[in-house]
Structures are given as structure tokens and as C-alpha cells.
Design a protein around this motif. Sequence first.
Motif, mmCIF file in Angstrom:
data_model
loop_
_atom_site.group_PDB
_atom_site.id
_atom_site.type_symbol
_atom_site.label_atom_id
_atom_site.label_comp_id
_atom_site.label_asym_id
_atom_site.label_seq_id
_atom_site.Cartn_x
_atom_site.Cartn_y
_atom_site.Cartn_z
ATOM 1 N N CYS A 1 19.932 -3.458 35.961
ATOM 2 C CA CYS A 1 20.295 -2.043 35.803
ATOM 3 C C CYS A 1 21.641 -1.699 36.427
ATOM 4 O O CYS A 1 22.131 -0.577 36.252
ATOM 5 C CB CYS A 1 19.200 -1.154 36.403
ATOM 6 N N ARG B 1 15.376 7.375 38.902
ATOM 7 C CA ARG B 1 15.097 6.221 38.036
ATOM 8 C C ARG B 1 14.679 5.012 38.877
ATOM 9 O O ARG B 1 13.749 4.281 38.520
ATOM 10 C CB ARG B 1 16.338 5.876 37.203
ATOM 11 N N TYR C 1 22.561 -1.220 39.584
ATOM 12 C CA TYR C 1 22.635 -0.465 40.846
ATOM 13 C C TYR C 1 22.954 -1.423 41.995
ATOM 14 O O TYR C 1 22.659 -2.612 41.926
ATOM 15 C CB TYR C 1 21.318 0.261 41.114
ATOM 16 N N ASP D 1 23.757 9.557 42.930
ATOM 17 C CA ASP D 1 23.376 10.465 41.859
ATOM 18 C C ASP D 1 21.877 10.663 41.891
ATOM 19 O O ASP D 1 21.116 9.705 41.908
ATOM 20 C CB ASP D 1 23.791 9.872 40.502
ATOM 21 N N ARG E 1 19.743 11.537 39.683
ATOM 22 C CA ARG E 1 19.016 10.947 38.563
ATOM 23 C C ARG E 1 18.858 9.438 38.745
ATOM 24 O O ARG E 1 17.843 8.862 38.387
ATOM 25 C CB ARG E 1 19.736 11.259 37.247
ATOM 26 N N ASP E 2 19.902 8.800 39.311
ATOM 27 C CA ASP E 2 19.810 7.363 39.572
ATOM 28 C C ASP E 2 18.692 7.065 40.564
ATOM 29 O O ASP E 2 17.910 6.133 40.384
ATOM 30 C CB ASP E 2 21.131 6.833 40.124
ATOM 31 N N ASN E 3 18.626 7.851 41.620
ATOM 32 C CA ASN E 3 17.596 7.637 42.625
ATOM 33 C C ASN E 3 16.201 7.862 42.054
ATOM 34 O O ASN E 3 15.247 7.163 42.399
ATOM 35 C CB ASN E 3 17.826 8.555 43.827
#
Length: 276
Positions: free
Chosen positions: A257, A239, A259, A233, A235-237
Motif C-alpha cells: 500500500c 485505512r 505507507y 492524512d 483517511r490514510d490512518n
Amino acid sequence: YEELRYSDNFMFCKVMDDRSLCREVLQCLLRRPVGELTEGQIEKEIRYVEGGKPIRLDVYNEEHSGTVYDTEMQNLNHKSVEALQLPKRSRFYQSSIDTDYLNKTNSFSRLPDSYVIFICTFDPFGEGLDKYTFRERCDEELKLTLGDGTCKIFFNCCYKGEEVTEDIRMFYEYVETGNAGNELTKKIDKAVTKARNNEQWRSEYLRERVLLGEEREEGIKEGIKEGIKEGGDIRDNERISDMLRRGKTVDEIVDFCGYSKEQVEKVEKSMLTPTE
């Protein structure tokens, strides 16, 4: 640029290009006399193969006796100590120095004594020592050294103990705070002030910062693209990138978090600059 201190890698290299001053710093750190430095080079490039990626040594010097000194200024740069891989980097630097010497048609028997020195703004091994010296030694008989002429030393400039000479203490304090308190650090500080007023170096520094920023931004973009390709995703990257820039370690991001370690390490790798 006007705020750069001796502990900044760019400023460190410019100041240590003065062989006389460099010699004084080496004598202070090694706590012994150092002979005249007959050859010196900042950001010395060593290339294994033609057209290949070179390795750069911050401050390379040869003593008149032949002894080689590679001196590196090391900051954390928002990374964990583990991520810097200092032990393996010191091994690589050492082998690069030897390979470069042998490539000049010298024989093994003529390999010079060599020192790889890291001046660290942090405690590189977490043992609270003011310095860490490593030489090859026999496990079965500790008094038996290999005698290969190599030495790796890591200086801990945040050391606050009393087991150091006054000169060392003042040097550590200068690296950490920029406050000059003795003759040597005042000489260094004078050289720093002079470098800050060098317009050519200012332009060189700003040009490097611009290129570095562009390369890092491109690396982050590529990392995000790669994450999308593999079902990640965006947005995940983003963040993860932000947390890494703020100094969070891979393990902290994974633990707190949620991940995967693979995903975090992939983003971290994409953020590394080419010289790293």
C-alpha cells in the motif's frame, strides 16, 4: 456469549478455575502426573510497584510440591504471530512469577520450579511440531542444562500429524473445533456449557466487551489525531486501522500500500488495548 468456546480467553479462565479439571488438562498436556493443586487463581495480578500497571496471568496454579504453572490460552486475534511477541512475553511472565515469589521474603534458593505454558490455536514457530519446549541449555555442551527450574512450552493445537497420543489429539481437536470426543474434553465441554448459563459471568463478559470497545475506539481516535499533528492524512490512518483489524501485517501494508513503516506501526500501537 452463548457461542463462546474453551479457546476464548474469558471462557478458558472461567473453566480452568476448577482446580481438579485444570490438573487433568495439565496432566494431558505435560504427559506426566501432576500433584494436587493447592493454590489456584485466574487472572492473577502481579504488580511490581504500588500503583503501577499489573501483569495478569490467565491461570496460575501451585502444585503441592511447590511447582508453579502459568497456563495461557493464545489466539491470533487478527494479528501476526510476530506481533504477539510470544517468546518475550513468556520471558516476562517467567520473571514476573519469580519476582512475585521473592517479594514474599523468600530466598533465591527457594525459588520453585515453574512452567509457563501457552496453548496456541496456531503454530507459534511455524516448524510443524505439536509442541515446542524450551529450557536453558549450554551452547558449547548441549547435554549440559542450567538447571534453573524454568520451562516454557508452546502447544500447537492446529497440529495434524500422527506423533501425538490420542488424548493430546482429542484435546487439540476440541480447542480448534469445540467437538468433544473423549472423557477429558467432554468434562471441559460440560464446564463450558455450565459457564454459558452463568448470568453473573455473562454480565461480566459483556461489561468487559463494552469497556474494551470504548478503549479501542478511543485509542484509534488518539492515533488518528497524532497522525494529523505530524502531517499524516486522517483517511490514510483510517485505512491502515481497517487493514490491521482485518489481520494484515505491518509489512504487508507497507509493501503493498506504500505507507511508511513508522506510520503503520504508530497506528497499530494506538489500537492496542491497555492489557496488551
